[in-house]
Write an enzyme that holds these catalytic residues in place. Structure first.
Site, PDB file in Angstrom:
ATOM      1  N   GLU A   1      61.656  42.291  71.120  1.00 18.03           N
ATOM      2  CA  GLU A   1      61.423  43.056  72.347  1.00 18.03           C
ATOM      3  C   GLU A   1      62.621  43.871  72.772  1.00 18.03           C
ATOM      4  O   GLU A   1      62.488  45.017  73.195  1.00 18.03           O
ATOM      5  CB  GLU A   1      61.054  42.115  73.512  1.00 18.03           C
ATOM      6  CG  GLU A   1      59.628  41.657  73.548  1.00 18.03           C
ATOM      7  CD  GLU A   1      59.355  40.587  72.528  1.00 18.03           C
ATOM      8  OE1 GLU A   1      60.323  40.114  71.919  1.00 18.03           O
ATOM      9  OE2 GLU A   1      58.193  40.233  72.324  1.00 18.03           O
TER      10      GLU A   1
ATOM     11  N   HIS B   1      54.096  31.669  79.977  1.00 18.57           N
ATOM     12  CA  HIS B   1      53.168  32.769  79.749  1.00 18.57           C
ATOM     13  C   HIS B   1      52.402  33.110  81.011  1.00 18.57           C
ATOM     14  O   HIS B   1      51.342  33.728  80.951  1.00 18.57           O
ATOM     15  CB  HIS B   1      52.189  32.394  78.617  1.00 18.57           C
ATOM     16  CG  HIS B   1      52.855  32.277  77.294  1.00 18.57           C
ATOM     17  ND1 HIS B   1      53.669  31.227  76.967  1.00 18.57           N
ATOM     18  CD2 HIS B   1      52.848  33.100  76.221  1.00 18.57           C
ATOM     19  CE1 HIS B   1      54.122  31.392  75.738  1.00 18.57           C
ATOM     20  NE2 HIS B   1      53.640  32.526  75.262  1.00 18.57           N
TER      21      HIS B   1
END
Lengths: 414, 401
Positions: free
Chosen positions: B134, B203
């Protein structure tokens, strides 16, 4: 350990890549080569004409390149009298500029962080000789000279350092945030290593737009241990992005020597599957040859890592004296043996392109140019208070929106 | 309007509080109601409900009977993820500099199918599958945006973008400023966030809390297929770095959206249901919880005004302010945690600007300051539920808080 350290220090002074050469060999070798080249010249030239002469001649590069997964380029490079004189001029201006920044910092005109580049001038000047303005460069915070190389003026660097509105970033960036859009110079980045991912992005855009250009992402030996660098190398190699990763190895990551921070200080090999080349970063002609080779490689075969073996005379920044982690003998030793400007001076004199007096004149001109820029910058005004809020967003959040019937429209507000 | 402007706190940019007709003709999603969704038509019904509370029962779900739409085509039904995809596809077809970068966006079609079919249509370079990195692919997207490419970076889950925080904060948010305006970063960073169905703490993060104070970023949250498509298109066309927050549980929302092209305004809030008793400000998934609570509230005779703020940074203080001036009570329902969330900032903005118009303190219902637990009952207790919204509104309207 002491023996290893001693050998490492010796290597710094002699600029050997993989083989060691005695510290006295390099300049002697230069002079021998230069005089032999001189004797090969068919005609002798008068001094008045020499500095503009673009007749190419070949110079040998004394310190051998070291290649990783690639065959290094030839140990000789083509140059001309004009080019050498230009090298001298630009490097000397850069040197004076950094020294002026030093005094201005001590006089409190420049505040905050100020990372000086003197000693490393050969890297950015040699690079520019092999590149065009279509190629993109991005570097970290030691960017004053890189900005000049990309077409910036000493005035805008000085004004930016002093926080004036005539600075290249309108006084809002400072030492670590100098950019030049026309010159394709993307900064100027404060956080170590983040610019390597941006560099991969610049190369991605060049590939996307099918431009025949490369991007150079410069970083230091300290940043060479950042994970995002390896991520950037992976994605660049995976997608064949035309990026050249250039490690400006000045052997110290702030106060930590390279052998104390990297398990493998052979930074040109750290790309693993990405080929690498180690270059004597104090020799502007070696840098030129190396970057030219790298550009060809990046355009045809994919990314490549260059390690520039260079040295900084100042500390990491102005708040670092630079002598707590290295000896003054080491600094003066490198200055004596490997200074990039002295190298070019010796070459110019040996080839009888200029006289000592000519060089003195050039130096005086450079000093005058820098002093003039400093004075002009000092007179520059501070940015207006309303500038605090400009450029946070582009065009003040203008947005054109419309519904499906297109009859009613939101007009952007000024 | 000028008088009202004078009464408000000084130092606010005039355009945020300018009257509706000064320099702009209003067209927003409220003028073109999303058919099939819970939308109440305008002032006529509120008047009616004032006279006869029981008729308000009919007011909550008026389907398909919008009187004044002259467009012949009737639109098409679509799921939210597909609406995002439509917006993205239209922008990619219109502008060749638009490209998508993310994990599994290409051959896999996107983990939530937002980029399904795009790689086949536009090629692997424009819909780029990245390795799991990322930090560097966001940085790459930003570097490319500096040269003029309009990149859309997808975080497979917004929480993963924490790894790219440095790039988003320093290089996306601040670069326009530190370069003195030389470079602009027309990047869109998007992905699903929010609390899902037992996805676990890592998450289920609400990244809007963390990114909201980065200067230079613009943030929007979509909540329906209609505004998802419009905001996606607007974000891509914007020259500023925009973060588009989607929600993991909203991707399968169905709605009928127009066939014609439309682009929404990034800085505008959406008036979902006009009312006069209390202003409820919400966004993303909580909008649907608020609408569910509104059914109960209307049955019990309350008349909440519901605004989906959509623009998380900057807030649309114009719409919000007008509503507060009408109702004098405000409740914020959000999914962020109580500490440092969007609600916290919005409360501060409301107190600063509309203090004189408030009857009581601005209320805020947020998630608990805990990592989202896995167990279903605990997870439900972490976020705001419709029953809590009903209780809070009743307390506010009865003057008990």
């Amino acid at each position: 350990m002491a023996m290893a350290m001693a050998r490492w220090r010796q290597r710094l002074l002699s600029s050997a890549c993989s083989s060691s050469s005695s510290s006295a060999a390099a300049p002697q070798a230069l002079l021998r080569l230069a005089s032999s080249a001189l004797s090969r010249q068919s005609s002798s030239r008068g001094f008045a004409a020499a500095p503009d002469d673009t007749t190419p001649f070949v110079v040998d590069i004394p310190v051998p390149y070291a290649g990783h997964r690639c065959d290094p380029p030839e140990q000789r490079v083509e140059t001309s009298a004009k080019e050498l004189v230009d090298f001298f001029k630009v490097m000397y201006v850069m040197r004076r500029m950094e020294i002026a920044a030093d005094s201005l910092y001590k006089a409190k005109f420049i505040r905050g962080f100020c990372h000086l580049y003197d000693g490393q001038e050969a890297v950015c000047v040699g690079m520019e000789a092999a590149l065009t303005k279509e190629d993109a460069i991005i570097t970290a915070y030691r960017d004053h000279c890189t900005h000049i190389g990309r077409g910036g003026t000493v005035l805008e660097v000085m004004a930016e350092l002093m926080g004036r509105k005539s600075g290249c970033s309108l006084g809002k960036g400072g030492s670590m945030h100098m950019y030049n859009k026309e010159g394709n110079f993307y900064g100027g980045n404060g956080i170590v290593g983040a610019q390597t991912a941006l560099g991969a992005g610049l190369a991605f855009a060049q590939k996307y737009n099918k431009q025949n250009a490369v991007s150079l992402a410069l970083y230091g030996d300290g940043a060479a241990n950042q994970g995002q660098l390896f991520e950037a190398m992976n994605i660049s190699a995976l997608w064949d992005l035309p990026v050249i990763f250039v490690c400006e190895n000045n052997h110290y990551g702030m106060g930590t020597a390279e052998w104390r921070s990297a398990k493998s200080p052979e930074y040109y090999k750290r790309g693993d599957y990405v080929p690498g080349l180690k270059i004597d970063g104090m020799d502007v002609l070696a840098v030129k040859q190396g970057v030219r080779f790298a550009k060809e490689h990046a355009l045809t075969k994919g990314p490549i890592v260059l390690e520039m073996d260079t040295y900084r005379y100042h500390g990491h920044s102005m708040s670092d004296p630079g002598s707590t982690y290295r000896t003054r003998e080491e600094i003066s030793g490198v200055r004596q043996e490997r200074d990039p400007i002295e190298r070019v001076r010796k070459l110019l004199l040996a080839k009888e392109i200029v006289t000592v007096a000519d060089l003195k004149n050039l130096e005086k001109q450079a000093k005058a140019e820098v002093d003039e820029a400093v004075n002009q910058a000092k007179e520059g005004g501070q940015p207006e208070t309303h500038e605090l809020f400009t450029h946070v967003h582009v065009k003040g959040l203008k947005q054109l929106a419309y519904g499906p019937d297109r009859k009613e429209v939101i007009v952007p507000l000024p | 309007m000028a008088a009202a402007g004078a009464a408000l706190a000084p130092g606010i940019e005039n355009r945020l509080l300018s009257p509706p007709n000064a320099g702009r003709i209003r067209c927003s999603s409220s003028a073109v109601p999303a058919r099939g969704a819970l939308v109440v038509r305008g002032a006529a019904l509120s008047e009616e409900s004032r006279k006869n509370r029981s008729s308000a029962l009919k007011a909550v779900a008026v389907k398909g009977e919008a009187p004044n739409l002259t467009t012949a085509k009737s639109g098409h039904e679509i799921l939210l993820f597909d609406a995002l995809r439509e917006g993205l596809e239209e922008e990619m077809a219109r502008d060749p500099t638009v490209c998508v970068i993310g994990e599994d966006v290409g051959h896999y079609g996107g983990s939530y199918k937002v980029t399904k079919g795009l790689a086949e249509k536009f090629g692997d370079l424009r819909v780029l599958d990245t390795p799991i990195c990322e930090n560097s692919f966001t940085g790459m997207g930003i570097g490319a945006a500096m040269t003029g490419l309009r990149t859309v970076v997808e975080g497979m889950n917004m929480g993963f973008l924490l790894l790219a925080y440095n790039q988003i904060s320093n290089n996306a948010g601040m670069l326009h400023y530190t370069s003195g305006g030389q470079f602009k970063i027309p990047i869109v960073i998007r992905g699903p966030g929010g609390v899902g169905k037992q996805l676990g703490a890592e998450h289920s993060q609400r990244l809007e809390s963390y990114f909201q104070s980065v200067p230079g970023l613009q943030m929007v949250a979509c909540s329906t297929p209609y505004n998802a498509k419009g905001l996606m298109k607007a974000a891509i066309r914007s020259d500023n770095p925009v973060i588009l927050y989607e929600h993991v549980l909203l991707y399968n929302l169905k709605e009928r959206i127009p066939d014609e092209e439309y682009v929404l305004c990034l800085e505008e809030a959406e008036l979902v249901r006009p009312g006069k008793d209390v202003t409820i400000l919400t966004y993303s998934r909580m909008r649907h919880f608020v609408l569910q609570a509104a059914k109960t509230l209307v049955e019990r005779g309350y008349d909440p005004e519901i605004i989906d703020i959509r623009s998380l940074k900057p807030f649309d203080l114009f719409t919000i302010g007008n509503s507060i001036k009408k109702t004098h009570k405000v409740l914020i329902v959000e999914e962020c945690m109580r500490t440092g969330g969007i609600g916290a900032s919005l409360r501060a903005a409301i107190v600063d600007n509309f203090w004189d118009f408030l009857d009581g303190r601005p209320e805020c219902l947020s998630s608990q300051d805990v990592p989202t637990p896995y167990a279903a009952t605990l997870e439900d207790a972490t976020v705001v539920q419709p029953a809590q919204i009903v209780v809070k509104v009743e307390q506010m309207c009865q003057g008990l808080v």
